[in-house]
Write a protein that holds these residues in place. Structure first.
Motif, PDB file in Angstrom:
ATOM      1  N   UNK A 162       0.853  -1.184   0.000  1.00  0.00           N
ATOM      2  CA  UNK A 162       0.000   0.000   0.000  1.00  0.00           C
ATOM      3  C   UNK A 162       0.891   1.238   0.000  1.00  0.00           C
ATOM      4  N   UNK A 163       0.946   1.899  -1.139  1.00  0.00           N
ATOM      5  CA  UNK A 163       1.736   3.131  -1.289  1.00  0.00           C
ATOM      6  C   UNK A 163       0.969   4.067  -2.205  1.00  0.00           C
ATOM      7  N   UNK A 164       0.749   5.290  -1.768  1.00  0.00           N
ATOM      8  CA  UNK A 164       0.130   6.312  -2.600  1.00  0.00           C
ATOM      9  C   UNK A 164       1.193   6.868  -3.542  1.00  0.00           C
ATOM     10  N   UNK A 165       0.861   6.990  -4.812  1.00  0.00           N
ATOM     11  CA  UNK A 165       1.810   7.519  -5.789  1.00  0.00           C
ATOM     12  C   UNK A 165       2.325   8.901  -5.438  1.00  0.00           C
ATOM     13  N   UNK A 166       1.517   9.701  -4.744  1.00  0.00           N
ATOM     14  CA  UNK A 166       1.961  11.031  -4.329  1.00  0.00           C
ATOM     15  C   UNK A 166       3.085  10.950  -3.301  1.00  0.00           C
ATOM     16  N   UNK A 167       3.147   9.850  -2.556  1.00  0.00           N
ATOM     17  CA  UNK A 167       4.144   9.694  -1.493  1.00  0.00           C
ATOM     18  C   UNK A 167       5.377   8.916  -1.942  1.00  0.00           C
ATOM     19  N   UNK A 168       5.379   8.486  -3.180  1.00  0.00           N
ATOM     20  CA  UNK A 168       6.448   7.622  -3.673  1.00  0.00           C
ATOM     21  C   UNK A 168       7.808   8.288  -3.575  1.00  0.00           C
ATOM     22  N   UNK A 169       7.864   9.586  -3.800  1.00  0.00           N
ATOM     23  CA  UNK A 169       9.134  10.315  -3.826  1.00  0.00           C
ATOM     24  C   UNK A 169       9.888  10.207  -2.502  1.00  0.00           C
ATOM     25  N   UNK A 225      -4.035   2.673 -16.294  1.00  0.00           N
ATOM     26  CA  UNK A 225      -5.331   3.181 -15.809  1.00  0.00           C
ATOM     27  C   UNK A 225      -5.277   3.647 -14.359  1.00  0.00           C
ATOM     28  N   UNK A 226      -4.177   4.294 -13.971  1.00  0.00           N
ATOM     29  CA  UNK A 226      -4.030   4.717 -12.575  1.00  0.00           C
ATOM     30  C   UNK A 226      -3.586   6.164 -12.416  1.00  0.00           C
ATOM     31  N   UNK A 227      -2.724   6.665 -13.273  1.00  0.00           N
ATOM     32  CA  UNK A 227      -2.138   7.991 -13.076  1.00  0.00           C
ATOM     33  C   UNK A 227      -3.176   9.099 -13.040  1.00  0.00           C
ATOM     34  N   UNK A 228      -4.286   8.922 -13.736  1.00  0.00           N
ATOM     35  CA  UNK A 228      -5.300   9.989 -13.750  1.00  0.00           C
ATOM     36  C   UNK A 228      -6.009  10.135 -12.409  1.00  0.00           C
ATOM     37  N   UNK A 229      -5.860   9.137 -11.525  1.00  0.00           N
ATOM     38  CA  UNK A 229      -6.405   9.242 -10.173  1.00  0.00           C
ATOM     39  C   UNK A 229      -5.499  10.057  -9.256  1.00  0.00           C
ATOM     40  N   UNK A 230      -4.276  10.293  -9.664  1.00  0.00           N
ATOM     41  CA  UNK A 230      -3.291  10.968  -8.817  1.00  0.00           C
ATOM     42  C   UNK A 230      -3.304  12.461  -9.134  1.00  0.00           C
ATOM     43  N   UNK A 231      -4.457  13.055  -8.859  1.00  0.00           N
ATOM     44  CA  UNK A 231      -4.750  14.434  -9.258  1.00  0.00           C
ATOM     45  C   UNK A 231      -4.168  15.470  -8.313  1.00  0.00           C
ATOM     46  N   UNK A 232      -3.982  15.103  -7.066  1.00  0.00           N
ATOM     47  CA  UNK A 232      -3.576  16.074  -6.049  1.00  0.00           C
ATOM     48  C   UNK A 232      -2.296  16.800  -6.445  1.00  0.00           C
ATOM     49  N   UNK A 233      -1.325  16.038  -6.986  1.00  0.00           N
ATOM     50  CA  UNK A 233      -0.055  16.645  -7.406  1.00  0.00           C
ATOM     51  C   UNK A 233       0.611  15.725  -8.439  1.00  0.00           C
ATOM     52  N   UNK A 234       0.174  15.789  -9.709  1.00  0.00           N
ATOM     53  CA  UNK A 234       0.720  14.893 -10.729  1.00  0.00           C
ATOM     54  C   UNK A 234       2.217  15.052 -10.956  1.00  0.00           C
ATOM     55  N   UNK A 235       2.731  16.262 -10.772  1.00  0.00           N
ATOM     56  CA  UNK A 235       4.162  16.487 -10.953  1.00  0.00           C
ATOM     57  C   UNK A 235       4.956  15.734  -9.889  1.00  0.00           C
ATOM     58  N   UNK A 258       8.527  11.241  -8.222  1.00  0.00           N
ATOM     59  CA  UNK A 258       8.708  10.000  -7.487  1.00  0.00           C
ATOM     60  C   UNK A 258       9.097   8.852  -8.389  1.00  0.00           C
ATOM     61  N   UNK A 259       8.448   8.773  -9.548  1.00  0.00           N
ATOM     62  CA  UNK A 259       8.791   7.749 -10.536  1.00  0.00           C
ATOM     63  C   UNK A 259      10.247   7.888 -10.946  1.00  0.00           C
ATOM     64  N   UNK A 260      10.674   9.121 -11.199  1.00  0.00           N
ATOM     65  CA  UNK A 260      12.053   9.364 -11.611  1.00  0.00           C
ATOM     66  C   UNK A 260      13.040   8.846 -10.566  1.00  0.00           C
ATOM     67  N   UNK A 261      12.749   9.055  -9.294  1.00  0.00           N
ATOM     68  CA  UNK A 261      13.643   8.597  -8.226  1.00  0.00           C
ATOM     69  C   UNK A 261      13.693   7.079  -8.104  1.00  0.00           C
ATOM     70  N   UNK A 262      12.641   6.409  -8.565  1.00  0.00           N
ATOM     71  CA  UNK A 262      12.610   4.948  -8.495  1.00  0.00           C
ATOM     72  C   UNK A 262      13.471   4.291  -9.569  1.00  0.00           C
ATOM     73  N   UNK A 263      13.723   5.009 -10.642  1.00  0.00           N
ATOM     74  CA  UNK A 263      14.349   4.417 -11.824  1.00  0.00           C
ATOM     75  C   UNK A 263      15.873   4.494 -11.816  1.00  0.00           C
ATOM     76  N   UNK A 264      16.477   3.474 -12.394  1.00  0.00           N
ATOM     77  CA  UNK A 264      17.897   3.510 -12.704  1.00  0.00           C
ATOM     78  C   UNK A 264      18.134   4.535 -13.821  1.00  0.00           C
TER      79      UNK A 264
END
Length: 275
Positions: A100-107, A123-133, A138-144
Motif C-alpha cells: 500500500x503506497x500512494x503515488x503522491x508519497x512515492x518520492x 489506468x491509474x495515473x489519472x487518479x493521482x490528481x492532487x499533485x501529478x508532478x 517520485x517515478x524518476x527517483x525509483x528508476x535507474x
C-alpha cells in the motif's frame, strides 16, 4: 487541430477527491464492473516490453491482474496501490510483492532508490490528481539511469459524456462538482511537458480514442469509478440511486443491443530517465 492544454490542478481544488480515494475502492465492484480494464492493458504491456532480467514497479496496480502477467515476464515486480483493499485483492490472487503506497508519497518512500529498470502504470495515473508532478518526480527517483516510464492513463476528453452528466447531476442538487471530481485527464502536449520538466525524455506519447464496451452498465461504472461524486450524499442511499438512474437514463443512447459503451480516450506514453 491545436490540442487544449489544461493546467495542472491545485491541491486545494483536488483535496476533497485526492485524499479520500484510499478507503472508497471496492475490489468486488471492480471485478464486476471493470473487468475490461486489465484486458485492455495489452498494448501498454507491449510498449513496456519487459525483459527476463528486469525489476519493475507496477504503479497503481489495482487488483493485480496485470501484475501477475508482468511477473511471468521479468525478474521481479513490486506492485503498489493507494487502496489497501485492492492490494489485499492483488495479494489474494498471488502477487508476490504488493504494498500500500500512494503515488503522491512515492518520492519519499524507500522504493524510490533508483533500483527499477522500469515503472509501469495502467489506468491509474489519472487518479493521482492532487499533485501529478510530484508523482512523476517520485517515478524518476525509483528508476535507474536510462530507466523507462511506460504508462497508459485517461487523457483529454476521457469519459467526457459520463463526467459531464455527473457534474450536471450535482449542480442540479446545489452542489459544486469540482471539489469531488477525482480525475486528471491531460492532453499529450501537457503531459509531455510535465515529463520533460522532471527528468525524462519522451520517446512516444499519443491520445488514443477507444470506444469501450462496459462489463455491466453506466450505473455500475459510476458506482465503481465515480464514488467521489457521491460524497456530498453519504448516508442518503435514495439520493445516490436517483443520481445513478438519472445519469444512466440521460446516457441511454450509449446502449446498443443490450451492451453499454463509453468513449474512453487513453494517453499512452513511453519516456526514458535522462540521468
Amino acid at each position: 487541430m491545436t490540442e487544449p492544454s489544461p493546467s495542472v490542478p491545485s491541491t486545494s481544488v483536488a483535496a476533497a477527491a485526492g485524499t479520500e480515494t484510499k478507503d472508497s475502492w471496492s475490489s468486488q465492484k471492480y471485478a464486476k464492473n471493470a473487468s475490461f480494464v486489465p484486458v485492455l492493458g495489452a498494448p501498454v504491456l507491449k510498449l513496456l516490453d519487459p525483459q527476463p532480467n528486469e525489476h519493475i514497479l507496477d504503479l497503481g496496480a489495482g487488483d493485480g491482474v496485470l501484475t501477475i502477467d508482468l511477473e511471468k515476464r521479468c525478474k521481479s515486480v513490486v506492485a503498489i496501490d493507494s487502496s489497501a483493499e485492492m492490494i489485499a485483492a492483488a495479494t489474494k490472487i498471488g502477487c508476490k510483492d504488493a504494498q500500500v503506497v500512494d503515488g503522491h508519497d512515492l518520492i519519499e518512500h524507500p522504493l524510490a532508490n533508483g533500483q527499477f529498470d522500469a515503472v509501469f502504470s495502467n489506468a491509474a495515473l489519472h487518479w493521482m490528481k492532487k499533485d501529478p508532478v510530484r508523482v512523476i518526480q517520485g517515478v524518476n527517483k525509483c528508476l535507474k539511469p536510462q530507466g523507462r516510464f511506460v504508462a497508459e492513463m485517461g487523457g483529454h476528453m476521457n469519459v467526457a459524456e459520463v463526467r459531464s452528466q455527473l457534474h450536471a447531476a450535482l449542480r442540479k442538487r446545489g452542489v459544486d462538482p469540482e471539489p469531488y471530481d477525482p480525475w486528471f485527464f491531460p492532453g499529450a502536449k501537457t503531459y509531455a511537458r510535465m515529463l520533460e520538466e522532471n527528468g525524462f525524455k519522451v520517446d512516444s506519447i499519443e491520445l488514443i480514442p477507444r470506444y469501450t464496451a462496459l462489463s455491466t452498465d453506466v450505473a455500475g461504472w459510476c458506482d465503481t469509478f465515480g464514488f467521489m461524486f457521491f460524497k456530498p450524499f453519504e448516508g442518503d442511499e435514495k439520493q445516490r440511486q436517483e443520481i445513478l438512474e438519472e445519469v444512466q437514463s440521460n446516457l441511454r443512447f450509449s446502449q446498443d443491443e443490450g451492451v453499454w459503451y463509453i468513449m474512453y480516450v487513453r494517453l499512452r506514453f513511453k519516456a526514458t530517465k535522462i540521468n
